[in-house]
Scaffold this motif. Structure first.
Motif, PDB file in Angstrom:
ATOM      1  N   ARG A  71       0.819  -1.207   0.000  1.00  0.00           N
ATOM      2  CA  ARG A  71       0.000   0.000   0.000  1.00  0.00           C
ATOM      3  C   ARG A  71       0.857   1.263   0.000  1.00  0.00           C
ATOM      4  NH1 ARG A  71      -4.244  -0.335   4.745  1.00  0.00           N
ATOM      5  NH2 ARG A  71      -4.711   1.749   3.897  1.00  0.00           N
ATOM      6  N   GLY A  72       2.073   1.174   0.532  1.00  0.00           N
ATOM      7  CA  GLY A  72       2.953   2.336   0.560  1.00  0.00           C
ATOM      8  C   GLY A  72       4.003   2.341  -0.525  1.00  0.00           C
ATOM      9  N   ALA A  73       3.951   1.362  -1.430  1.00  0.00           N
ATOM     10  CA  ALA A  73       5.034   1.169  -2.393  1.00  0.00           C
ATOM     11  C   ALA A  73       4.613   1.443  -3.833  1.00  0.00           C
ATOM     12  CB  ALA A  73       5.579  -0.255  -2.269  1.00  0.00           C
ATOM     13  N   ALA A  74       3.713   2.390  -4.043  1.00  0.00           N
ATOM     14  CA  ALA A  74       3.289   2.710  -5.412  1.00  0.00           C
ATOM     15  C   ALA A  74       4.459   3.192  -6.257  1.00  0.00           C
ATOM     16  CB  ALA A  74       2.186   3.771  -5.382  1.00  0.00           C
ATOM     17  N   ALA A  75       5.403   3.910  -5.655  1.00  0.00           N
ATOM     18  CA  ALA A  75       6.552   4.417  -6.408  1.00  0.00           C
ATOM     19  C   ALA A  75       7.436   3.275  -6.898  1.00  0.00           C
ATOM     20  CB  ALA A  75       7.370   5.380  -5.542  1.00  0.00           C
ATOM     21  N   ILE A  76       7.583   2.255  -6.075  1.00  0.00           N
ATOM     22  CA  ILE A  76       8.396   1.099  -6.472  1.00  0.00           C
ATOM     23  C   ILE A  76       7.738   0.368  -7.630  1.00  0.00           C
ATOM     24  CG2 ILE A  76       9.342  -1.109  -5.701  1.00  0.00           C
ATOM     25  CD1 ILE A  76       9.487   0.085  -2.873  1.00  0.00           C
ATOM     26  N   MET A  77       6.421   0.143  -7.542  1.00  0.00           N
ATOM     27  CA  MET A  77       5.749  -0.591  -8.606  1.00  0.00           C
ATOM     28  C   MET A  77       5.709   0.217  -9.893  1.00  0.00           C
ATOM     29  SD  MET A  77       2.192  -2.717  -8.537  1.00  0.00           S
ATOM     30  CE  MET A  77       1.925  -4.010  -9.764  1.00  0.00           C
ATOM     31  N   ALA A  78       5.587   1.542  -9.802  1.00  0.00           N
ATOM     32  CA  ALA A  78       5.618   2.365 -11.008  1.00  0.00           C
ATOM     33  C   ALA A  78       6.944   2.178 -11.736  1.00  0.00           C
ATOM     34  CB  ALA A  78       5.402   3.830 -10.652  1.00  0.00           C
ATOM     35  N   MET A  79       8.023   2.136 -10.971  1.00  0.00           N
ATOM     36  CA  MET A  79       9.346   1.892 -11.548  1.00  0.00           C
ATOM     37  C   MET A  79       9.388   0.553 -12.274  1.00  0.00           C
ATOM     38  SD  MET A  79      12.899   1.373  -9.386  1.00  0.00           S
ATOM     39  CE  MET A  79      12.235  -0.058  -8.484  1.00  0.00           C
ATOM     40  N   ASP A  80       8.802  -0.462 -11.677  1.00  0.00           N
ATOM     41  CA  ASP A  80       8.841  -1.802 -12.273  1.00  0.00           C
ATOM     42  C   ASP A  80       7.893  -1.935 -13.462  1.00  0.00           C
ATOM     43  OD1 ASP A  80      10.770  -2.763 -10.477  1.00  0.00           O
ATOM     44  OD2 ASP A  80       9.253  -3.232  -8.973  1.00  0.00           O
ATOM     45  N   LEU A  81       6.727  -1.316 -13.377  1.00  0.00           N
ATOM     46  CA  LEU A  81       5.781  -1.373 -14.495  1.00  0.00           C
ATOM     47  C   LEU A  81       6.342  -0.702 -15.742  1.00  0.00           C
ATOM     48  CD1 LEU A  81       2.433  -0.659 -12.619  1.00  0.00           C
ATOM     49  CD2 LEU A  81       3.028  -2.773 -13.811  1.00  0.00           C
ATOM     50  N   ALA A  82       7.203   0.288 -15.550  1.00  0.00           N
ATOM     51  CA  ALA A  82       7.780   0.990 -16.692  1.00  0.00           C
ATOM     52  C   ALA A  82       8.609   0.068 -17.580  1.00  0.00           C
ATOM     53  CB  ALA A  82       8.631   2.159 -16.206  1.00  0.00           C
ATOM     54  N   ASP A  83       9.040  -1.061 -17.051  1.00  0.00           N
ATOM     55  CA  ASP A  83       9.849  -2.016 -17.820  1.00  0.00           C
ATOM     56  C   ASP A  83       9.031  -3.199 -18.325  1.00  0.00           C
ATOM     57  OD1 ASP A  83      12.335  -0.686 -17.636  1.00  0.00           O
ATOM     58  OD2 ASP A  83      12.561  -1.375 -15.569  1.00  0.00           O
ATOM     59  N   THR A  84       7.707  -3.128 -18.225  1.00  0.00           N
ATOM     60  CA  THR A  84       6.842  -4.204 -18.708  1.00  0.00           C
ATOM     61  C   THR A  84       6.231  -3.808 -20.049  1.00  0.00           C
ATOM     62  OG1 THR A  84       4.944  -3.325 -17.478  1.00  0.00           O
ATOM     63  CG2 THR A  84       6.318  -4.973 -16.364  1.00  0.00           C
ATOM     64  N   PRO A  85       5.681  -4.761 -20.804  1.00  0.00           N
ATOM     65  CA  PRO A  85       5.084  -4.448 -22.110  1.00  0.00           C
ATOM     66  C   PRO A  85       3.928  -3.455 -21.997  1.00  0.00           C
ATOM     67  CG  PRO A  85       5.427  -6.806 -21.868  1.00  0.00           C
ATOM     68  CD  PRO A  85       5.691  -6.205 -20.526  1.00  0.00           C
ATOM     69  N   ARG A  86       3.827  -2.574 -22.980  1.00  0.00           N
ATOM     70  CA  ARG A  86       2.751  -1.583 -23.026  1.00  0.00           C
ATOM     71  C   ARG A  86       2.004  -1.711 -24.353  1.00  0.00           C
ATOM     72  NH1 ARG A  86       5.260   4.214 -20.973  1.00  0.00           N
ATOM     73  NH2 ARG A  86       6.992   3.398 -19.721  1.00  0.00           N
ATOM     74  N   ALA A  87       0.696  -1.752 -24.272  1.00  0.00           N
ATOM     75  CA  ALA A  87      -0.114  -1.805 -25.494  1.00  0.00           C
ATOM     76  C   ALA A  87      -0.141  -0.466 -26.212  1.00  0.00           C
ATOM     77  CB  ALA A  87      -1.537  -2.239 -25.150  1.00  0.00           C
ATOM     78  N   GLY A  88       0.163   0.606 -25.489  1.00  0.00           N
ATOM     79  CA  GLY A  88       0.152   1.930 -26.107  1.00  0.00           C
ATOM     80  C   GLY A  88      -1.205   2.601 -26.090  1.00  0.00           C
ATOM     81  N   ILE A  89      -2.134   2.093 -25.290  1.00  0.00           N
ATOM     82  CA  ILE A  89      -3.471   2.691 -25.174  1.00  0.00           C
ATOM     83  C   ILE A  89      -3.558   3.366 -23.812  1.00  0.00           C
ATOM     84  CG2 ILE A  89      -5.946   2.309 -25.296  1.00  0.00           C
ATOM     85  CD1 ILE A  89      -5.332  -0.338 -26.746  1.00  0.00           C
ATOM     86  N   THR A  90      -3.813   4.657 -23.816  1.00  0.00           N
ATOM     87  CA  THR A  90      -3.751   5.467 -22.603  1.00  0.00           C
ATOM     88  C   THR A  90      -5.142   5.721 -22.023  1.00  0.00           C
ATOM     89  OG1 THR A  90      -1.719   6.549 -23.328  1.00  0.00           O
ATOM     90  CG2 THR A  90      -3.035   7.718 -21.701  1.00  0.00           C
TER      91      THR A  90
END
Length: 464
Positions: A71-90
């Motif tokens: 619950r307090g680690a949104a910044a950590i997960m944002a960092m990790d999600l940035a390196d995962t595949p993105r469909a490109g739909i916002t």
């Protein structure tokens, strides 16, 4: 030259084409990269801008369990999600879509709705990031409750399926119908009536009743009392500290003047009729309040105001708004004011919002200009208790969260493209379920790292 507006067929084709950019099965993938930053450094960077004496409370709460850490680690997960595949739909993202940020809320018409509640990290970004954060929270909560791997997978697959099917239904609807779509308490009861056993249905009824009772008068009776003939906010240090207990007279007067100016200025962000309503209340007292897990250490005040008499209170929460944890990876907000960013994102994603929601900046607080947003402290808010959920209850709750997240994304994102990308099969459902288990493992390692950092004295933690 007139630019041709994309048709529904064009948008559907774009969604299908996105499968080549990020194959749907690729959302199962998660492994920490070699360049991954130390998770303690990430949360310490956030703490550097917060109230120093409150930071140990944040770490104390995050060390309690992997779920509280998450619950307090949104910044950590944002960092990790940035390196995962993105469909490109916002779409407009919540940015911290864990399961406990979905709850019962009041609409301006005094109806009880189920919606997303927390928008501190909101920004436009890849729609799948919110979905993965929600799914992972369910796995972590399920592990904490002792659910089996099979039970956890069933919960996540059902949640993602609910999101996917809701988006597909919304894709076929008219724009106005999508905008007016909502989930009220009666709909929740109907959805659960045929699935939950008697005890589960009874808990749902109690939760709705409890939420309706959680209003300004409850907060007023619980948090204030009469001192020397004047109504004042009670002290409960370090979680709730009236301004008079925090600062000497001169500094207290300066801060109180700054907050009074904030309230006056904040009303400019409200529609005229709501501005007139706030102006009928008079400032009485203020106190610093510690809130949540991830937000601990941000500057947060509760403001007591009174209207026609002592039984006509308004309690506002004035909360600091910092740069979103997503900004480093998706770009800065279109709004220079971070409070406006939060308010705009909330208004975009929620079906109905707090009538007092607004923003303002204040000079002179801790040596600088800081952005804040303002909302009611209590307004019929009911939060789920993950620890009390059975596997069946968490599955139904997950479905409801998936449905709600899909509706929120459809208000801002290209629902037709998202629907076509997700498709009619369970490929994404299964992929996100696999991702969630893998990322829950990462979260457990990061939680252990924080516990070790406290043990070795790298960071200080305290219980509160």
């Amino acid at each position: 030259m007139v630019t041709r507006r994309a048709t529904a067929r064009d948008r559907a084709a774009a969604g299908r084409a996105a499968r080549k950019v990020a194959p749907r099965a690729s959302h199962a993938d998660y492994a920490p990269t070699a360049k991954r930053r130390d998770p303690i450094d990430v949360i310490e960077a956030q703490s550097a801008t917060r109230v120093p004496e409150l930071v140990p409370i944040r770490y104390g709460r995050m060390t309690e369990s992997p779920f509280r850490f998450y619950r307090g680690a949104a910044a950590i997960m944002a960092m990790d999600l940035a390196d995962t595949p993105r469909a490109g739909i916002t779409a407009q993202l919540c940015g911290d879509a864990h399961m406990l940020n979905f709850r019962l809320l009041a609409s301006p018409e005094r109806n009880l709705l189920f919606d997303i509640n927390d928008f501190d990290e909101t920004l436009p970004g890849p729609f799948e990031w919110d979905l993965k954060r929600l799914a992972t929270s369910l796995v972590i909560a399920g592990r904490q409750n002792g659910f089996t791997t099979r039970q956890r997978r069933s919960i996540v697959v059902s949640t993602v399926r609910s999101y996917r099917e809701t988006v597909r239904n919304l894709a076929a609807m008219r724009n106005l119908d999508v905008w007016y779509a909502k989930v009220d308490a009666d709909v929740v009861r109907t959805l659960f009536a045929t699935h939950l056993h008697k005890a589960g249905r009874e808990r749902l009824v109690r939760a709705a009743s409890k939420a309706r009772a959680k209003d300004n008068l409850m907060a007023f009776d619980r948090l204030t009392s009469v001192v020397d003939g004047q109504r004042r906010i009670n002290a409960d240090p370090p979680l709730l500290q009236p301004i008079g207990d925090l600062l000497p007279d001169v500094e207290r007067a300066e801060l109180e003047a700054a907050i009074r100016e904030l309230i006056r200025g904040y009303t400019e962000s409200l529609p005229s009729e709501r501005r007139a309503l706030v102006e009928q209340f008079e400032f009485v007292d203020m106190a610093r309040k510690v809130v949540g897990v991830g937000s601990v250490g941000t500057r947060c005040w509760i403001i007591l105001m009174l209207g026609r008499d002592e039984r006509d209170p308004l309690l506002l929460q004035v909360k600091e708004a910092s740069t979103s944890v997503l900004a480093e990876y998706v770009g800065p907000s279109r709004y220079d004011h971070q409070g406006q960013r939060v308010v705009a994102g909330q208004r975009m994603m929620q079906a109905a919002g707090d009538i007092f929601l607004g923003w303002q900046a204040v000079r002179g607080i801790d040596g600088g200009t800081r952005d804040f947003y303002v909302r009611q402290l209590y307004d019929w808010k009911g939060i789920a208790v993950a620890e009390q959920m059975t596997p069946e209850g968490m599955l139904r709750f997950g479905e409801l969260c998936g449905h709600t997240l899909a509706r929120a994304h459809a208000r801002s994102g290209d629902r037709i493209a998202i629907a076509e990308y997700l498709g009619g099969s369970d490929v994404v459902d299964q992929a996100v379920a696999q991702f969630a288990e893998s990322y829950a493992d990462q979260n457990q390692r990061d939680h252990a790292a924080l516990v070790d950092a406290v043990r070795t004295g790298r960071v200080a933690a305290t219980s509160a």
